[in-house]
Design an enzyme around this catalytic site. Structure first.
Site, short mmCIF file in Angstrom:
data_model
loop_
_atom_site.label_atom_id
_atom_site.label_comp_id
_atom_site.label_asym_id
_atom_site.label_seq_id
_atom_site.Cartn_x
_atom_site.Cartn_y
_atom_site.Cartn_z
N ASP A 1 -70.09 -29.10 -20.66
CA ASP A 1 -71.26 -29.99 -20.68
C ASP A 1 -71.42 -30.81 -19.40
O ASP A 1 -70.49 -30.94 -18.59
CB ASP A 1 -71.13 -30.98 -21.83
CG ASP A 1 -70.11 -32.10 -21.52
OD1 ASP A 1 -68.96 -31.76 -21.16
OD2 ASP A 1 -70.47 -33.28 -21.59
N LYS B 1 -59.89 -23.88 -11.99
CA LYS B 1 -60.18 -24.27 -10.61
C LYS B 1 -58.86 -24.38 -9.86
O LYS B 1 -58.06 -25.27 -10.16
CB LYS B 1 -60.89 -25.62 -10.56
CG LYS B 1 -62.34 -25.58 -10.98
CD LYS B 1 -62.96 -26.97 -10.82
CE LYS B 1 -64.42 -26.97 -11.22
NZ LYS B 1 -64.97 -28.35 -11.20
N ASP C 1 -58.57 -27.91 -14.85
CA ASP C 1 -59.00 -28.54 -13.60
C ASP C 1 -57.81 -29.32 -13.03
O ASP C 1 -56.93 -28.74 -12.38
CB ASP C 1 -60.22 -29.43 -13.91
CG ASP C 1 -60.87 -30.01 -12.68
OD1 ASP C 1 -60.37 -29.80 -11.57
OD2 ASP C 1 -61.90 -30.70 -12.81
C1 PRP Z 1 -62.88 -31.17 -20.06
C2 PRP Z 1 -62.60 -29.72 -20.38
C3 PRP Z 1 -61.10 -29.64 -20.37
C4 PRP Z 1 -60.71 -30.73 -19.41
C5 PRP Z 1 -60.22 -30.12 -18.13
O1 PRP Z 1 -62.82 -31.89 -21.24
O2 PRP Z 1 -63.13 -29.37 -21.64
O3 PRP Z 1 -60.55 -29.92 -21.63
O4 PRP Z 1 -61.84 -31.54 -19.17
O5 PRP Z 1 -59.96 -31.09 -17.16
P1 PRP Z 1 -58.51 -31.47 -16.63
O6 PRP Z 1 -57.77 -30.21 -16.34
O7 PRP Z 1 -58.84 -32.24 -15.38
O8 PRP Z 1 -57.85 -32.31 -17.66
P2 PRP Z 1 -63.53 -33.30 -21.46
O9 PRP Z 1 -62.50 -34.36 -21.39
O10 PRP Z 1 -64.72 -33.40 -20.55
O11 PRP Z 1 -64.00 -33.26 -22.94
P3 PRP Z 1 -64.96 -32.22 -23.69
O12 PRP Z 1 -64.16 -30.96 -23.87
O13 PRP Z 1 -65.24 -32.92 -24.99
O14 PRP Z 1 -66.20 -31.99 -22.86
#
Ligand code: PRP
Length: 176
Positions: free
Chosen positions: A159, A131, A103
């Protein structure tokens, strides 16, 4: 308020992409790699992709690195932190990071720098979802399952407030 999930990619569509991604990764010619799976979101993606890679003849060690940046909301916060460190030595090894979604890029940027600092010989990145246009740090994935619009997606490891990770499909969260 109640939630519903509108399907975006079915279990069968995901399965086809996983096989295609594994074939692409195997084409790199690396016979042995250390998988670094970023918890929690990538546990299902990793489970599927490592088995598909095994079918392509790639030998793997699998490690888990717990990173967090979101907390219990749909808004990305700025700081990435290690919540569970990995145990396997990666000096001189070919590493492939697996994550569920790219993201802002902060998580993969952090992970990639960490693994480089720890002496990985090479680092490649595989994500199930990406994205476009959301990056706040410059990082790209080498292997991408699906490029998706800027919607809040859940399922297949992703989640909302800890829920929906177990869904076998990927869907858009709709709050009523
Ligand atoms: C989410 C997802 C990615 C990250 C992507 O992890 O699993 O690792 O965000 O977002 P970014 O590119 O903006 O960094 P999250 O921190 O929600 O933890 P999780 O995997 O435990 O749900």
């Amino acid at each position: 308020m109640s939630d519903s999930v509108k399907p975006l990619y079915s279990e069968a569509e995901i399965g086809e992409r996983i096989i295609a991604m594994a074939k692409d990764i195997a084409k790199s010619g690396k016979k042995e790699m250390v998988v670094v799976s970023l918890l929690k979101g990538s546990f299902i993606f990793t489970a599927d992709l490592v088995r598909a890679l095994s079918d392509c003849g790639v030998r793997l060690q699998v490690e888990f690195l717990g990173l967090s940046s979101y907390g219990n909301s749909t808004q990305s916060s700025k700081k990435v932190s290690i919540v569970q460190d990995m145990k396997t030595e990666i000096v001189g090894k070919d590493v492939i990071i697996m994550d569920d979604i790219l993201d802002t890029g902060r998580t993969l940027h952090f992970a990639s720098n960490l693994l480089r600092d720890r002496g990985a010989k090479s680092i490649s990145v595989a994500v199930m979802l990406e994205k476009p246009g959301k990056r706040v740090v410059s990082i790209d994935a080498d292997y991408i399952g699906f490029t998706i619009p800027d919607r809040f997606v859940v399922g297949y490891g992703l989640d909302y407030a800890g829920f929906y990770r177990e869904l076998p499909f990927i869907g858009v969260l709709q709050q009523h």
